[in-house]
Motif scaffolding. Structure first.
Motif, mmCIF file in Angstrom:
data_model
loop_
_atom_site.group_PDB
_atom_site.id
_atom_site.type_symbol
_atom_site.label_atom_id
_atom_site.label_comp_id
_atom_site.label_asym_id
_atom_site.label_seq_id
_atom_site.Cartn_x
_atom_site.Cartn_y
_atom_site.Cartn_z
ATOM 1 N N CYS A 59 5.000 2.451 33.545
ATOM 2 C CA CYS A 59 4.976 2.460 32.077
ATOM 3 C C CYS A 59 6.321 2.843 31.480
ATOM 4 O O CYS A 59 6.702 2.316 30.427
ATOM 5 C CB CYS A 59 3.912 3.431 31.560
ATOM 6 N N ASP A 60 7.029 3.750 32.115
ATOM 7 C CA ASP A 60 8.315 4.154 31.543
ATOM 8 C C ASP A 60 9.353 3.058 31.704
ATOM 9 O O ASP A 60 10.109 2.760 30.786
ATOM 10 C CB ASP A 60 8.796 5.483 32.131
ATOM 11 N N ASN A 63 9.139 0.538 29.065
ATOM 12 C CA ASN A 63 9.328 0.982 27.689
ATOM 13 C C ASN A 63 10.736 1.525 27.463
ATOM 14 O O ASN A 63 11.654 0.761 27.244
ATOM 15 C CB ASN A 63 8.251 2.004 27.304
ATOM 16 N N ALA A 64 10.908 2.840 27.553
ATOM 17 C CA ALA A 64 12.196 3.441 27.169
ATOM 18 C C ALA A 64 13.062 3.829 28.357
ATOM 19 O O ALA A 64 14.061 4.517 28.199
ATOM 20 C CB ALA A 64 11.934 4.673 26.307
ATOM 21 N N GLY A 156 8.459 7.141 25.497
ATOM 22 C CA GLY A 156 8.172 5.750 25.861
ATOM 23 C C GLY A 156 7.064 5.642 26.896
ATOM 24 O O GLY A 156 6.223 4.737 26.832
ATOM 25 N N SER A 159 3.810 6.272 25.163
ATOM 26 C CA SER A 159 3.448 5.043 24.430
ATOM 27 C C SER A 159 2.883 4.007 25.386
ATOM 28 O O SER A 159 1.926 3.296 25.054
ATOM 29 C CB SER A 159 4.675 4.465 23.716
ATOM 30 N N GLY A 160 3.471 3.912 26.577
ATOM 31 C CA GLY A 160 2.966 2.977 27.582
ATOM 32 C C GLY A 160 1.554 3.312 28.026
ATOM 33 O O GLY A 160 0.732 2.410 28.241
ATOM 34 N N ASP A 163 -0.658 2.167 25.310
ATOM 35 C CA ASP A 163 -0.763 0.711 25.391
ATOM 36 C C ASP A 163 -1.756 0.301 26.476
ATOM 37 O O ASP A 163 -2.510 -0.661 26.315
ATOM 38 C CB ASP A 163 0.597 0.081 25.676
#
Length: 198
Positions: A59-60, A63-64, A156, A159-160, A163
């Motif tokens: 996930c990271d 994202n960021a 991030g 957020s993932g 999501d």
């Protein structure tokens, strides 16, 4: 993936894959047992056999950028991952129940375990839905705490995870036909193969 991720980051993903494979192997004899697993044992096994952990490990990167090892391995971050996995897999137990009841000796999930303890199917669904809501609440509380002092990368990652929670439900409700009763009769049932191998 090895070319795109540094060794420590790749290891998070590979560790999730190893846990998934090990849990899947353990699930086979558990499904063949006459008595269903105890609730806690089922929860521990299901956490990994769902295959969500290796996906969340990325996930990271999606994202960021990579969360540092110091942040990723914090207790709070690991608990957040735990809540995400539980929410997805127990939601999946509800979504898949109608199809899986056609193969009751092959599949056991949170709903059917509750039924095996003397409850109705509706009570099993309600019990599982309540556990999903509890996990979602714990996720949100912990995410809000962690985000306050989080790096951009950890924000991030969180957020993932959000999501993933949203995306799973979109997949189950809109995108897939996996749990459609229309296709349920064609779902593979390997009981004959398992019994013949005994």
């Amino acid at each position: 993936m090895r070319a795109r991720l540094d060794p420590e980051h790749f290891e998070r993903f590979a560790h999730g894959i190893r846990l998934w494979g090990s849990a899947a192997g353990l699930q086979i004899p558990c499904n063949l047992m006459k008595e269903p697993l105890a609730q806690r044992s089922y929860e521990a096994l299901r956490r990994y056999v769902g295959g969500v952990l290796p996906c969340l490990a990325l996930c990271d990167a999606a994202n960021a950028g990579k969360v540092s090892a110091a942040e990723y391995h914090q207790f709070g971050v690991q608990r957040l991952i735990h809540h995400t996995i539980n929410t997805v897999i127990w939601n999946n137990d509800i979504h898949s129940m109608a199809v899986e009841t056609l193969h009751p000796s092959q599949v056991r999930n949170m709903v059917s375990l509750h039924v095996a303890r003397g409850h109705t199917l509706q009570e099993g669904v309600d019990f599982t839905a309540r556990k999903v809501r509890e996990e979602m609440l714990l996720f949100q509380q912990r995410a809000n705490q962690l985000e306050q002092g989080a790096s951009r990368q950890l924000q991030g990652f969180i957020s993932g995870l959000r999501d993933w929670l949203h995306g799973y439900n979109e997949w189950a409700d809109v995108d897939t036909q996996r749990y459609s009763l229309h296709h349920a009769e064609q779902d593979p049932d390997d009981n004959g193969v398992l019994l013949a191998a005994r």
